[in-house]
Design a protein around this motif. Sequence first.
Motif, PDB file in Angstrom:
ATOM      1  N   UNK A 174      48.100  46.612  35.050  1.00 42.24           N
ATOM      2  CA  UNK A 174      47.866  45.414  35.853  1.00 42.24           C
ATOM      3  C   UNK A 174      46.400  45.025  35.669  1.00 42.24           C
ATOM      4  N   UNK A 175      46.151  43.902  34.997  1.00 48.22           N
ATOM      5  CA  UNK A 175      44.790  43.463  34.778  1.00 48.22           C
ATOM      6  C   UNK A 175      44.117  44.233  33.651  1.00 48.22           C
ATOM      7  N   UNK A 176      42.839  44.556  33.861  1.00 46.26           N
ATOM      8  CA  UNK A 176      42.038  45.263  32.868  1.00 46.26           C
ATOM      9  C   UNK A 176      41.234  46.372  33.530  1.00 46.26           C
ATOM     10  N   UNK A 177      40.566  47.151  32.710  1.00 43.67           N
ATOM     11  CA  UNK A 177      39.722  48.211  33.256  1.00 43.67           C
ATOM     12  C   UNK A 177      38.391  48.240  32.500  1.00 43.67           C
ATOM     13  N   UNK A 196      30.019  58.003  30.224  1.00 42.06           N
ATOM     14  CA  UNK A 196      29.739  59.141  31.109  1.00 42.06           C
ATOM     15  C   UNK A 196      30.627  59.126  32.359  1.00 42.06           C
ATOM     16  N   UNK A 197      31.596  58.196  32.376  1.00 43.95           N
ATOM     17  CA  UNK A 197      32.563  58.152  33.473  1.00 43.95           C
ATOM     18  C   UNK A 197      33.945  57.886  32.883  1.00 43.95           C
ATOM     19  N   UNK A 198      34.387  58.738  31.925  1.00 45.71           N
ATOM     20  CA  UNK A 198      35.601  58.435  31.168  1.00 45.71           C
ATOM     21  C   UNK A 198      36.883  58.523  31.982  1.00 45.71           C
ATOM     22  N   UNK A 199      36.855  59.284  33.072  1.00 45.01           N
ATOM     23  CA  UNK A 199      38.078  59.509  33.840  1.00 45.01           C
ATOM     24  C   UNK A 199      38.179  58.624  35.072  1.00 45.01           C
ATOM     25  N   UNK A 200      37.266  57.657  35.223  1.00 45.22           N
ATOM     26  CA  UNK A 200      37.297  56.821  36.423  1.00 45.22           C
ATOM     27  C   UNK A 200      36.877  55.390  36.086  1.00 45.22           C
ATOM     28  N   UNK A 201      37.700  54.660  35.319  1.00 41.70           N
ATOM     29  CA  UNK A 201      37.367  53.265  35.006  1.00 41.70           C
ATOM     30  C   UNK A 201      37.462  52.382  36.253  1.00 41.70           C
ATOM     31  N   UNK A 202      36.796  51.224  36.203  1.00 45.44           N
ATOM     32  CA  UNK A 202      36.902  50.245  37.288  1.00 45.44           C
ATOM     33  C   UNK A 202      38.021  49.263  36.960  1.00 45.44           C
ATOM     34  N   UNK A 203      38.964  49.099  37.867  1.00 47.71           N
ATOM     35  CA  UNK A 203      40.026  48.119  37.690  1.00 47.71           C
ATOM     36  C   UNK A 203      39.473  46.722  37.944  1.00 47.71           C
ATOM     37  N   UNK A 204      39.808  45.782  37.059  1.00 49.08           N
ATOM     38  CA  UNK A 204      39.341  44.401  37.175  1.00 49.08           C
ATOM     39  C   UNK A 204      40.548  43.476  37.059  1.00 49.08           C
ATOM     40  N   UNK A 205      40.727  42.584  38.051  1.00 46.57           N
ATOM     41  CA  UNK A 205      41.867  41.671  37.946  1.00 46.57           C
ATOM     42  C   UNK A 205      41.532  40.545  36.971  1.00 46.57           C
ATOM     43  N   UNK A 206      42.561  39.790  36.579  1.00 47.60           N
ATOM     44  CA  UNK A 206      42.391  38.774  35.546  1.00 47.60           C
ATOM     45  C   UNK A 206      41.427  37.668  35.972  1.00 47.60           C
ATOM     46  N   UNK A 207      41.427  37.328  37.266  1.00 47.73           N
ATOM     47  CA  UNK A 207      40.543  36.265  37.746  1.00 47.73           C
ATOM     48  C   UNK A 207      39.080  36.679  37.620  1.00 47.73           C
ATOM     49  N   UNK A 208      38.773  37.897  38.042  1.00 49.91           N
ATOM     50  CA  UNK A 208      37.398  38.374  37.951  1.00 49.91           C
ATOM     51  C   UNK A 208      36.968  38.524  36.502  1.00 49.91           C
TER      52      UNK A 208
END
Length: 427
Positions: free
Chosen positions: A257-260, A265-277
């Motif tokens: 859902x969306x993108x990340x 140095x933070x390979x196991x915790x990406x930030x989820x980003x919705x399509x609008x942002x």
Amino acid sequence: MTRWPLHVYYDEAGNRVTPSSGTQLELYGHRITQTNNPDAQQLLAAAHTERVRPLCMCRNDGVAMYVAKVGPEKYVIKRMPDSGLEHAHRCASYLPPDELSGLGQVLGSAITEEADCGLTAIELGFRMSKAERAAPTGAGGGGVSDSVAADPNRLTLRAVLHYLWQEADLATWSPGMGGKRNWRVVSWYLRQAARGKFTKGKPLATRLYIPEPFNVEKKTEIAARRLSAWAPMQQHGSAQQFMMLIGELKAIDPARFGHKLVIKHLPDAPLTVDDTLLARLNKRFGDEMELWQTDDEGHLIVIATFSVSRAGLATAEEISLVMTDRNWLPYESLFDKLLLDTALDARRRFTKSLRYNLAPDVPMASLVLTDTETPTAAFLLTRDDNREAVAEIATGIDVWTWVITEDMPALPPAVDHRLTLPSNEHY
């Protein structure tokens, strides 16, 4: 009031000598090689309690400094607020005139320094919880760093990054720093810079996450420390609190859902980003994205606010991007980088100007050379730029200009730095 002379020296090549290579500090007649030394810390603790002002001896009469407490038993010496111009321009505590960068617009309003307590209050122009009202949106829409760029009383997300970058001395350069900056160094100094900063009465450091250098052999320990730092943010509803993250962007990848946003140095915790942002991010920071694609050695820095779900997953709320070169020095355009590369290749000393809240069309110096006879502000101009505006903000300082439609003129000559020049201690 007792005054302590503080001495730090340059070597014969003009590079600042670090504590490990022979710096001498003189406090109450004691000569020490490191402020981390237990004896030196004892002296600094006494000075902090008694509010004694050390002196930086870059001037004959000395320039007052102050002692700040940055940990349970840790003390450092800092420049007094609004005293950067009082130091010799070859001193590490020197700061160019605030008007040459975006700092002049926000210092004293969005940023308030209190030397007596060693603390700094900053006002934020973006939400740190769901309960807060969102800032007015600007040209780029919501979710971008300069949505309140016209307000000098509040820092945008980009301005917070620029402020911490400057406080960490990552915007200053001398030839001796070549090859010595990496994420371990950069992240450590950013964390130190966040200490003593407060927003809405709460320590900024408790709401700021800067990934530690990743080590695959210690990935479980690192993940545990991250989860512990994020745990207080795992709330729901209107009480949901946000954190800030500063890291280096590795990739923007599709997700279910969306993108990340994948952070180095933070390979196991990406930030989820919705399509609008993401669409707003690409629109507002298209230039930074292009610079990142063409600079194989550069680093694209992310500062973002994010929420943490009950499952521990991070979702970006607002994002800003700042491009830096191989030495982690920020730049805004290819012309800006060419000037930076020219100064670096010539082994010059300088301070890189940072934009903070200023809009892209507001003139500011690209950098300020500090190895000239007097400080020299370097400006990039188009043929149509208002030279009177440049002269107005660069009063009392030499100016070098490059009209970017013409050949770059030679940089002003550096003076001989084979002198013993006292300064404030730093790396």
